[in-house]
Design an enzyme around this catalytic site. Structure first.
Site, PDB file in Angstrom:
ATOM      1  N   LYS A 141       0.847  -1.186   0.000  1.00 36.42           N
ATOM      2  CA  LYS A 141       0.000   0.000   0.000  1.00 36.42           C
ATOM      3  C   LYS A 141       0.891   1.248   0.000  1.00 36.42           C
ATOM      4  CE  LYS A 141      -4.319   1.358   2.257  1.00 36.42           C
ATOM      5  NZ  LYS A 141      -5.221   1.111   3.401  1.00 36.42           N
TER       6      LYS A 141
ATOM      7  N   GLU B  82     -19.589  -6.690  10.301  1.00 36.70           N
ATOM      8  CA  GLU B  82     -20.568  -5.969  11.115  1.00 36.70           C
ATOM      9  C   GLU B  82     -21.631  -6.891  11.703  1.00 36.70           C
ATOM     10  OE1 GLU B  82     -18.686  -3.121   8.262  1.00 36.70           O
ATOM     11  OE2 GLU B  82     -19.671  -5.071   8.024  1.00 36.70           O
TER      12      GLU B  82
ATOM     13  N   ARG C 288     -25.413  -3.061   7.230  1.00 35.87           N
ATOM     14  CA  ARG C 288     -25.012  -4.416   6.847  1.00 35.87           C
ATOM     15  C   ARG C 288     -25.397  -5.447   7.912  1.00 35.87           C
ATOM     16  NH1 ARG C 288     -20.226  -4.232   3.242  1.00 35.87           N
ATOM     17  NH2 ARG C 288     -19.252  -5.867   4.454  1.00 35.87           N
TER      18      ARG C 288
END
Length: 640
Positions: A285, A371, A399
């Site tokens: 990243k 979640e 979600r």
């Protein structure tokens, strides 16, 4: 300084067809120019940087090898798609990213045929790619589904549900696991790259097919043993046994920045007769930009910045953010009560729980992008006498709605929901807006729903949550800074379902929920200046309503307006239901509800979004004057 970089090769590539006309030895230069252009563009607009820099070579290789847009390329989450947008005909608008009227910061179907599926939440890519692959198979049309999913998104159960169902897609489904953080693989070196290329090659697959034909004539016991030997050998050499068990042919790990490795492996996978296939690439990243590589968050999300130094434009100092106020208040509650604990779903810094974890590491749980699990885990903690705070952005709590209903509300368990980013969120647009939580929570029996009008109210509401053991309770608060009110040294426990009157008048009543209170008070000033004395109430609670206060206001004012930062079906609907049930509108009361419009609002500055929604002072005043059939001319002058 953000001068445009020199990009002579990239200037010749307006779409993937032109990319595929390049020679393989030109791709390294193209990738370097693509990285420079991405850095330059995000320096102007701000946005997600580190994730896009990590997939520059991968983006180049995928579009070079596969036949996009016929092959459907789906980026999980979508925040790493800026290089993809540059290569797919949108470079001329790349410096409008996340601006009003500009390009979305995520993939978006309406924006380009190269964005076959919109994504800004995580872990949806494999399911969608499977849908594209199976649809083409059923219609006997060419076209693969290619899902690029990050290692973080693999923590969500949905990814495994999709893979478990993927066998029918055959070689039409390709999953590319972009491993940039979790280090779930052994180090990528020459041996693993050679093995990946070998096992994806036509020669190896042909040899393997021949071996399978021979093995089929063996007794079942030997046949099964041979099959396991093949899987075990590749699993030992390269990892990936889990994916093999789910029905994928695993290839990798390979260096996601080495085009000489990426191109031949992807070509082998493209031409593979078997499938589905999972290609494991390892990336870094922030790759190729020193300030991002050196930063802890790899410049995941940035403000506008100077490309040369990496210095980000800092917002002017102001009141503390609601997120930091929440974190500080929760830490104070934990100091008073050792049963207070906190749960986040892969957003520790976004929710402020990183600070809580520093103070109480044994009482803070980051469950990853899960979640559903977070909510039911919190329910289990609550059932055993703990006081869990489930801190999840409003948009992400969507979600886990069935878990809220089935595991929390029906069982009346005291889970505390802290919903950050409630309301509109500016540059992140409709996918991240917390538009629906009032509606989807206030409809549930047993649920208490609060909205903080300012940062001091948030402190009181965190304390109220901690004290509330008789059932579930939620508090919503927006992105950004507070309004600058002093924070209380000692928090108050608010009486459940009781609002407050912050200003008295006789003609007009504004019933506000949440941080529109400041605009409601500005509107009251403008109305007072027009001879319309106005009451302003901060209801505090969307559920249960302060019915006594609402009845009083509706019975004693000519016009009443509800104001909320949420969708239709929320506070206004509940107030209208109360008024209807009690006959409070039978005698001519003018009752109006102001809420977010019934559309998905695109990204823009938050103040512009709220003005478009009619939820600023002008909008409130205009609504009142229209109800009274007054001329609205001079509203702006009156507010000023």
């Amino acid at each position: 300084m953000n001068d445009r970089p020199s990009t002579p090769l990239l200037d010749q590539v307006n779409d993937p067809a032109e990319l595929r006309a390049l020679k393989p030895e030109q791709l390294r230069q193209l990738a370097d120019e693509l990285r420079a252009e991405t850095i330059s563009a995000v320096g102007v607009t701000g946005g997600h940087l580190g994730s896009g820099l990590g997939v520059v070579e991968l983006t180049t290789a995928i579009h070079y090898v596969f036949d996009t847009p016929r092959d459907k390329l789906i980026w999980d989450v979508g925040h790493q798609c800026y290089p993809h947008k540059i290569l797919t005909g949108r470079r001329d608008r790349i410096r409008t990213l996340r601006q009003g009227g500009g390009l979305s910061g995520f993939t978006k179907r309406a924006e380009s045929e190269y964005d076959p599926f919109g994504a800004a939440h995580s872990s949806t890519s494999i399911s969608a790619a499977l849908g594209f692959a199976i649809a083409n198979k059923m219609q006997d049309r060419p076209g693969k589904g290619i899902a690029v999913i990050g290692d973080g998104a693999m923590s969500a159960g949905m990814a495994y549900e999709a893979m478990n169902n993927a066998r029918d897609a055959g070689n039409r489904l390709v999953v590319i696991l972009n491993d940039n953080d979790m280090s779930i693989a052994p180090p990528v070196g020459g041996l693993s790259a050679y093995l990946a290329r070998l096992v994806s090659s036509r020669e190896f697959m042909s040899l393997r097919d021949l071996a399978k034909k021979v093995v089929r004539h063996l007794p079942r016991r030997l046949h099964n043993a041979a099959k396991k030997t093949d899987e075990f050998a590749r699993g030992m050499a390269m990892g990936g046994t889990l994916f093999e068990e789910l029905g994928f042919y695993y290839v990798g790990p390979i260096d996601g920045h080495n085009l000489d490795q990426l191109i031949p492996v992807l070509e082998n996978v493209r031409d593979m007769a078997d499938g589905p296939c999972l290609v494991h690439v390892v990336t870094q990243k922030g790759k190729g930009y020193a300030p991002a590589e050196a930063a802890d968050d790899k410049y995941h999300g940035v403000q506008k910045f100077d490309v040369v130094t990496g210095a980000q434009v800092k917002a002017p100092p102001g009141p503390p953010s609601y997120t930091s106020v929440f974190a500080k208040a929760l830490i104070a509650e934990a100091a008073r009560d050792d049963k207070v604990c906190a749960i986040t779903a892969a957003m520790p810094s976004g929710t402020g729980l990183d600070k809580f974890a520093d103070a109480y590491p044994d009482r803070c749980f980051d469950v990853g992008i899960a979640e559903q699990h977070a909510v039911t885990f919190a329910a289990g903690l609550a059932a055993e006498g703990m006081r869990p705070f489930c801190a999840i952005y409003s948009t992400f709590l969507q979600r886990a709605y069935d878990q809220i209903v089935h595991d929390v509300a029906i069982q009346n368990l005291p889970v505390r929901f802290a919903m950050d980013r409630a309301g509109l969120v500016g540059a992140d647009g409709s996918t991240h807006a917390g538009s629906f939580d009032i509606t989807y929570l206030a409809t549930l029996p047993n649920m208490v729903v609060m909205a903080a009008a300012d940062e001091a109210e948030l402190v009181h509401m965190v304390h109220t949550c901690a004290c509330h053991d008789s059932g579930p309770i939620a508090v919503r608060y927006p992105r950004g800074n507070g309004v600058g009110v002093p924070l209380p040294e000692t928090p108050q426990r608010l009486e459940i379902g009781k609002g407050r009157v912050v200003r008295e008048g006789k003609k007009v009543a504004i019933l506000s929920l949440g941080t529109r209170l400041e605009e409601a008070l500005k509107a009251a000033d403008a109305l007072d200046a027009r001879g319309l004395p106005t009451t302003v109430a901060d209801l505090r609670f969307a559920k249960p309503l302060d019915e006594a206060l609402i009845r009083k206001l509706l019975a004693t004012h000519e016009v009443c307006v509800t104001v909320e930062e949420g969708s239709i079906g929320g506070l206004g609907a509940h107030v209208l239901t109360l008024a209807s049930d009690d006959g409070l509108i039978d005698a001519g009361l003018k009752l109006r509800t102001l809420r977010l419009p019934d559309v998905f609002q695109d990204q823009d500055k938050p103040e512009k979004q709220y003005a478009d929604a009619g939820l600023d002072a002008d909008g409130i005043v205009n609504t009142v004057l229209a109800a009274l059939r007054h001329n609205s001319a001079g509203v702006n002058e009156a507010i000023a």
